[in-house]
Design a protein around this motif. Sequence first.
Motif, mmCIF file in Angstrom:
data_model
loop_
_atom_site.group_PDB
_atom_site.id
_atom_site.type_symbol
_atom_site.label_atom_id
_atom_site.label_comp_id
_atom_site.label_asym_id
_atom_site.label_seq_id
_atom_site.Cartn_x
_atom_site.Cartn_y
_atom_site.Cartn_z
ATOM 1 N N VAL A 163 6.325 21.571 102.116
ATOM 2 C CA VAL A 163 6.853 20.314 101.572
ATOM 3 C C VAL A 163 6.619 20.362 100.069
ATOM 4 O O VAL A 163 5.470 20.366 99.613
ATOM 5 N N GLU A 164 7.712 20.412 99.297
ATOM 6 C CA GLU A 164 7.588 20.595 97.855
ATOM 7 C C GLU A 164 8.419 19.551 97.119
ATOM 8 O O GLU A 164 9.434 19.068 97.627
ATOM 9 N N ASN A 165 7.969 19.227 95.929
ATOM 10 C CA ASN A 165 8.691 18.261 95.105
ATOM 11 C C ASN A 165 8.649 18.712 93.655
ATOM 12 O O ASN A 165 7.679 19.340 93.205
ATOM 13 N N ILE A 224 0.120 19.645 88.965
ATOM 14 C CA ILE A 224 -1.272 19.213 89.111
ATOM 15 C C ILE A 224 -2.165 20.300 88.532
ATOM 16 O O ILE A 224 -1.951 21.497 88.765
ATOM 17 N N ALA A 225 -3.149 19.885 87.762
ATOM 18 C CA ALA A 225 -4.057 20.861 87.143
ATOM 19 C C ALA A 225 -4.747 21.697 88.223
ATOM 20 O O ALA A 225 -5.073 21.206 89.317
ATOM 21 N N ALA A 226 -4.982 22.972 87.901
ATOM 22 C CA ALA A 226 -5.557 23.887 88.890
ATOM 23 C C ALA A 226 -6.947 23.452 89.337
ATOM 24 O O ALA A 226 -7.323 23.652 90.500
ATOM 25 N N ASP A 227 -7.728 22.829 88.441
ATOM 26 C CA ASP A 227 -9.081 22.424 88.814
ATOM 27 C C ASP A 227 -9.095 21.212 89.740
ATOM 28 O O ASP A 227 -10.124 20.894 90.350
ATOM 29 N N LEU A 228 -7.961 20.519 89.862
ATOM 30 C CA LEU A 228 -7.877 19.366 90.750
ATOM 31 C C LEU A 228 -7.393 19.721 92.145
ATOM 32 O O LEU A 228 -7.595 18.940 93.090
ATOM 33 N N SER A 256 0.610 24.369 92.763
ATOM 34 C CA SER A 256 1.393 23.645 91.757
ATOM 35 C C SER A 256 1.636 24.562 90.572
ATOM 36 O O SER A 256 0.694 24.985 89.896
ATOM 37 N N ALA A 257 2.911 24.884 90.343
ATOM 38 C CA ALA A 257 3.274 25.786 89.238
ATOM 39 C C ALA A 257 4.774 25.687 88.993
ATOM 40 O O ALA A 257 5.553 25.375 89.912
ATOM 41 N N ASP A 258 5.160 25.968 87.756
ATOM 42 C CA ASP A 258 6.578 26.041 87.380
ATOM 43 C C ASP A 258 7.320 24.750 87.701
ATOM 44 O O ASP A 258 8.492 24.769 88.122
ATOM 45 N N GLY A 259 6.684 23.596 87.541
ATOM 46 C CA GLY A 259 7.364 22.325 87.750
ATOM 47 C C GLY A 259 7.538 21.934 89.196
ATOM 48 O O GLY A 259 8.277 20.981 89.498
ATOM 49 N N TRP A 260 6.859 22.619 90.111
ATOM 50 C CA TRP A 260 6.944 22.287 91.536
ATOM 51 C C TRP A 260 5.532 22.192 92.113
ATOM 52 O O TRP A 260 4.653 22.990 91.778
ATOM 53 N N THR A 261 5.344 21.204 92.966
ATOM 54 C CA THR A 261 4.095 21.058 93.709
ATOM 55 C C THR A 261 4.402 21.272 95.191
ATOM 56 O O THR A 261 5.294 20.609 95.747
#
Length: 450
Positions: free
Chosen positions: A379-381, A386-390, A435-440
């Motif tokens: 499921v992606e949007n 989101i920051a990697a540490d979160l 979360s990367a490249d504008g997609w979570t």
Amino acid sequence: MRGRWSLSSRLALLFAACAAVVSLFAGVLFSRGSEAHFIELDQQLLEGKLIGLRRALQDLDAEQTQRRLEDELSRQADLALRIKGSDGVRWYDSSIRIPAQLPERPGLSTLSDADNDYRVLNAPLYPDRADSPQLTLLLDITHHQHFLQRMQRLIWLTVGLSALATALLGAWAARRALRPLRRMGAIAGNVSARSLNARLPEEQMPAELAELAHSINAMLGRLDDAFQRLSAFSADIAHELRTPLSNLLTHTQVTLTRERSLEDYREALHSNLEELQWMAQLVNDMLYLAKADHGLLALHREPLQLAEEVDVLLDFFAPLAEDANVRLSREGEGRIEGDRNMLRRALSNLLDNALRFTPADGEVRVRMVDGAQGMSVCVENSGEGIAADLLPRLFDRFYRADPARQEGSSEHAGLGLAITRSIIRAHGGQIRCESADGWTRFLIELPKGE
């Protein structure tokens, strides 16, 4: 505990027993070896004397024989001789101390009387004659036997002393070697709910205890983490309930400050009902998570076409997506066995979360891949990442990545992703977030089942 021996005492007794057994074994071997050595020396001596006597008694008359025998025997005071004829009649005794009864069998033997011990050698004077007189040589070995007896007493004394010394040294060594265990016990005894951060010094432990210390430290780490989570959980519950309870109290107190119309009371009750419904939902979610933590979720497994279930959810969220100008899509299909209501709740939480954080003109996609090992659901949007540490904390209870949503809310309490993870784990699957490249993306791996 009173009747139990300490580990140091057990090790000391074990060391003492081992030392006693080894000392006794070594002493017995030395005693047997010494005795065999003496027998060998005595046999060599007697056989040498036998050769000399045979040579001395060749072709001599009686007077010369007497002198020759006395000359041969005078060289060794502890040696005696008896000569018998072929008919058994005694011809000659070199000493009056020779026992009356001597062994008759040929070869070497040992004889003991009341006072002395002898090594006896029986042999014919003329080996090539059947009617040859018989020579019996006696060697007094009393001093040898006394030496062996003293040595045996020394062996027993050595065994006792070595066992005692080993027990004392073993107790000291065991107590010193077990000092890290006592240190571990002292640290473990001081561990409490307020000091779960205490750790054992692994680098100071012997190699045999380093692994145990590492395991204990890992256990303390898990307990500390669980306790911190529990403490944070309790604080989060209080924090989440504080706002609606405060609203209820304030609204009710304001309403009761003066007489109001029936419509005002009805409006106040409706407002309170919304807060109570949210609190009831929060409590139900907490009970649901508690059941999940203890493995009490009862799954009603049935064959499911996952694409059909996703389509039902997409139809439900379609009006919300249309209002937010967000596109919804689904790719792929697959079949699994699972609980329909639970899986719908998990996917609904993910879709609701995706819609809330997708900007206008964005897109929410559900992609499914039916593999040999199981079903993969993504499921992606689109939108801000989101920051990697979160990412590791997204599935924590009451955690919100959006800093603007820190206070209690009647819509979202931060339990949706925690409930989703519990449902997926109850089905034997795993969930993670990327979360990367504008997609979570929320990635789910589910087993296909039987």
